[in-house]
Scaffold this active site. Structure first.
Site, PDB file in Angstrom:
ATOM      1  N   GLU A 434      -7.824  -0.373  -1.912  1.00  0.00           N
ATOM      2  CA  GLU A 434      -6.935  -0.850  -0.856  1.00  0.00           C
ATOM      3  C   GLU A 434      -6.764   0.235   0.210  1.00  0.00           C
ATOM      4  O   GLU A 434      -6.263   1.323  -0.070  1.00  0.00           O
ATOM      5  CB  GLU A 434      -5.586  -1.193  -1.505  1.00  0.00           C
ATOM      6  CG  GLU A 434      -4.442  -1.393  -0.559  1.00  0.00           C
ATOM      7  CD  GLU A 434      -3.088  -1.338  -1.257  1.00  0.00           C
ATOM      8  OE1 GLU A 434      -2.087  -1.278  -0.541  1.00  0.00           O
ATOM      9  OE2 GLU A 434      -3.028  -1.347  -2.503  1.00  0.00           O
ATOM     10  N   ASP A 512      -2.448   0.159  -4.896  1.00  0.00           N
ATOM     11  CA  ASP A 512      -1.199   0.888  -5.129  1.00  0.00           C
ATOM     12  C   ASP A 512      -0.400   0.229  -6.249  1.00  0.00           C
ATOM     13  O   ASP A 512      -0.460  -0.990  -6.437  1.00  0.00           O
ATOM     14  CB  ASP A 512      -0.338   0.894  -3.857  1.00  0.00           C
ATOM     15  CG  ASP A 512      -0.945   1.767  -2.761  1.00  0.00           C
ATOM     16  OD1 ASP A 512      -1.851   2.548  -3.086  1.00  0.00           O
ATOM     17  OD2 ASP A 512      -0.517   1.648  -1.599  1.00  0.00           O
ATOM     18  N   ASP A 514       2.523  -0.771  -6.469  1.00  0.00           N
ATOM     19  CA  ASP A 514       3.774  -1.326  -5.938  1.00  0.00           C
ATOM     20  C   ASP A 514       3.585  -2.816  -5.692  1.00  0.00           C
ATOM     21  O   ASP A 514       2.538  -3.387  -6.011  1.00  0.00           O
ATOM     22  CB  ASP A 514       4.192  -0.592  -4.651  1.00  0.00           C
ATOM     23  CG  ASP A 514       3.143  -0.719  -3.534  1.00  0.00           C
ATOM     24  OD1 ASP A 514       2.169  -1.485  -3.706  1.00  0.00           O
ATOM     25  OD2 ASP A 514       3.295  -0.045  -2.495  1.00  0.00           O
ATOM     26  N   ASP A 516       3.229  -4.570  -2.883  1.00  0.00           N
ATOM     27  CA  ASP A 516       2.122  -4.879  -1.959  1.00  0.00           C
ATOM     28  C   ASP A 516       0.773  -4.735  -2.651  1.00  0.00           C
ATOM     29  O   ASP A 516      -0.126  -5.558  -2.479  1.00  0.00           O
ATOM     30  CB  ASP A 516       2.172  -3.936  -0.746  1.00  0.00           C
ATOM     31  CG  ASP A 516       2.836  -4.609   0.445  1.00  0.00           C
ATOM     32  OD1 ASP A 516       3.256  -5.764   0.281  1.00  0.00           O
ATOM     33  OD2 ASP A 516       2.938  -3.976   1.512  1.00  0.00           O
TER      34      ASP A 516
END
Length: 646
Positions: A434, A512, A514, A516
């Site tokens: 990403e 990541d 998280d 997102d």
């Protein structure tokens, strides 16, 4: 589905022993597929299948499954109870024969069962062979009988231990940790999905699942009960709950043509994907087979005939194909076959030729009646088919553009791809990363010999809500196709991939840790599931697990992947430790990323697998669809360690 009446008493003589079972412990994968997570759960299915067979014969309507505190399993039904009288040929109780002889079971006696699921006689004795300990309790003719076993061998003869007013069979087993070396821990979600599936496939049967390991603050144990009044019709509503239907109701039917009981249910929705799930004797046939061919033939011929006679196709400049009739279709076909012939060891493709005609005929009659009685729905379906045909032509052009880029070989690879030097695909892996920033760190930290990096810009297209030609026109998706080296099939079979051209046998999604990042990983997984399912089925797709925390004290440093690990490390360091929370991959330097997430010696990769195609389809359509409440509920239920930073 009740079967023909039983022609004689279900007694010891109904049990036939075919061969010994010493081989099972030596070669368990031959019998249950593998000795990993899937094989472990398969043991439960085998025992439950015996109870389902009783239910299909009309002898049982309730099945209870417990996951016990020690990860042993108990399955109990209210069927006739396994016979306990002496088996003439074997000279011991029929219960012991069933439990200790491979291929022993009433399902080999056509007078006892017309059809049956499971591994056709391998079943419960195989489970016994692969268990540390198994106890069978039979409630029959007012008496309670019992026998226990260790690794498939009886510890004592079958004995009577009391009297009872109930009937049925209870089996408790603990998988052998020396065989299931990866894990002996059962997943409630995996078992729950299968029990729900069985309840829909066998309407009128109550199946409960209780997890004694999960008790809430009030002392209530986690329990679910599955029961379906309408069977496949309800199953379709459950699977398609997150999609928007374009016709008034589920089209469904039951038929018993040519001694092949057929159940079908289908609906059309606004999506661009085809979702057909097929079953034979409750076994999910992932690769389809003759029953699926019969369904497709009946559907295509009937809709084509109706569309031609409606005049709606007159202005269309090209031929309609079979695929066009199945866009936006969700369907389930379930057949019961007395002697199914499956192609391949995994029993995922039905080979019985005699099944094609009854299924095709049943589907044709069902659709003809529905189209005649519901002209508005019929018109909507045909209009959907025309749109699908137009989109297919647009997709063909877009696909050809991707093909042209891919066949150019090395020169046609995406500019962003940092390739590896190794040429053997089995040794190569590619990271889909990403963002350009993290992609740059990954390029510095990787082992260039066998690790390639493909950075992806932001969130890729949500293929769940996009027409096929938009998918093929999307630059990020084209880059994935060309980097992997696979082409997207032909117009006749747009889902087929040429896997022999696959350039990397490990495809690792690295995002990541998280919210997102999870969303981006889900978008990529949705793309693979809808357009490259074979990659997942063949075990090529993985998810990297970067750490959430770096804990430091003096010269000591340790990584933590969740809050509990972080707290334990801090405690072990004696307090006063500095904690760094990684908000993204970009916050790590190349060395840290290599140490924690990319080094094969220390990293943790989660392999993506599909236990249930139907359940996977439902979850992807829910996560990537328009409905917010079910998506929120799913995330809240499953995001154990999710923390959203303020």
């Amino acid at each position: 589905m009740s079967s023909e009446p039983i022609k004689k008493d279900y007694s010891a003589d109904s049990i036939q022993a075919l061969e010994g079972m010493e081989h099972v412990r030596m070669r368990p994968s031959m019998y249950i597929g593998d000795v990993g997570v899937r094989g472990l759960h398969h043991l439960v299915y085998e025992v439950v299948d015996n109870s389902i067979d009783e239910a299909m014969g009309g002898h049982c309507d309730t099945i209870h499954v417990w996951i016990n505190e020690d990860n042993s399993i108990t399955v109990e039904d209210n069927g006739r109870g396994i016979p306990v009288d002496i088996h003439k040929k074997e000279g011991v109780s029929a219960l012991e024969v069933v439990m200790t002889k491979i291929g022993a079971g009433g399902k080999f006696d056509k007078d006892s069962y017309k059809v049956s699921g499971g591994l056709h006689g391998v079943g419960v004795s195989c489970v016994n062979a692969l268990s540390n300990h198994l106890k069978a309790t039979v409630y029959r003719n007012g008496q309670i009988w019992e026998q226990e076993y260790e690794r498939g061998k009886a510890l004592y003869p079958v004995k009577q231990i009391g009297s009872t007013g109930k009937r049925g069979t209870a089996v408790t087993f603990k998988p052998d940790h020396t065989i299931f070396t990866t894990t002996t821990e059962y997943s409630y979600e995996t078992l729950s999905a299968r029990m729900r599936e069985l309840a829909y496939l066998n309407k009128g049967i109550t199946i409960s699942l209780t997890d004694k390991r999960q008790v809430d603050d009030k002392g209530v144990v986690l329990t679910e009960t599955f029961y379906s009044e309408e069977g496949l019709k309800e199953y379709i509503k459950y699977l398609d709950g997150n999609r928007e239907p374009i016709i008034g109701d589920v089209i469904s039917m039951e038929s018993d043509k040519g001694d092949v009981p057929v159940e079908v249910a289908l609906i059309y929705n606004t999506s661009y994907t085809e979702n057909i799930f097929s079953y034979v004797n409750n076994i999910n046939t992932h690769e389809g087979g003759t029953h699926l061919s019969g369904f497709r033939r009946g559907l295509t011929n009937t809709l084509k005939k109706y569309a031609d006679s409606s005049g709606l196709l007159d202005k269309l400049k090209f031929e309609i194909s079979g695929d066009d009739f199945r866009e936006g279709l969700t369907a389930i076909i379930s057949v019961k076959v007395a002697e199914p012939q499956f192609e391949g060891q995994t029993k995922t493709k039905l080979g019985n030729r005699e099944v094609v005609a009854p299924v095709s005929q049943a589907v044709s009659e069902m659709l003809e009646n529905y189209l005649e009685e519901n002209p508005n729905d019929a018109k909507i379906i045909v209009q959907k088919v025309i749109l699908a045909a137009q989109a297919r032509h647009a997709a063909k052009k877009a696909r050809e553009m991707v093909q042209r880029k891919t066949v150019m070989g090395g020169g046609g690879l995406p500019g962003k791809l940092s390739d590896c030097s190794e040429q053997d695909p089995q040794k190569c892996e590619v990271y889909l990363v990403e963002g350009d920033s993290a992609g740059g760190t990954a390029k510095q930290g990787r082992d260039r010999n066998f690790q390639a990096i493909l950075p992806l810009r932001g969130k890729i297209l949500n293929v769940e809500k996009a027409m096929q030609h938009k998918v093929f026109e999307n630059e990020e998706i084209r880059n994935i196709f060309t980097a992997l080296g696979v082409t997207i099939g032909t117009e006749e079979d747009s889902k087929a991939l040429n896997l022999e051209k696959l350039r990397y046998h490990k495809i690792v999604i690295m995002c990541d840790a998280d919210v997102d990042g999870s969303h981006i990983a889900t978008l990529i997984l949705t793309f693979f599931y809808r357009y490259m399912k074979e990659l997942i089925e063949n075990g090529h797709v993985y998810i990297a697990t970067p750490p959430l925390y770096l804990v430091k004290k003096g010269n000591k440093k340790e990584y933590a992947w969740n809050d509990d690990q972080r707290d334990m490390i801090v405690q072990n360091m004696g307090g006063g430790a500095a904690i760094q929370r990684y908000k993204g991959l970009g916050e790590m330097n190349a060395e840290q990323l290599w140490d924690t997430t990319m080094n094969p010696e220390y990293r943790t990769l989660r392999q993506v697998s599909i236990d249930s195609l139907a359940e996977s389809d439902r979850i992807f359509s829910m996560l990537m669809g328009d409905e917010v409440p079910p998506r929120r509920e799913f995330i809240e239920k499953n995001a154990v360690y999710a923390k959203i930073d303020a």
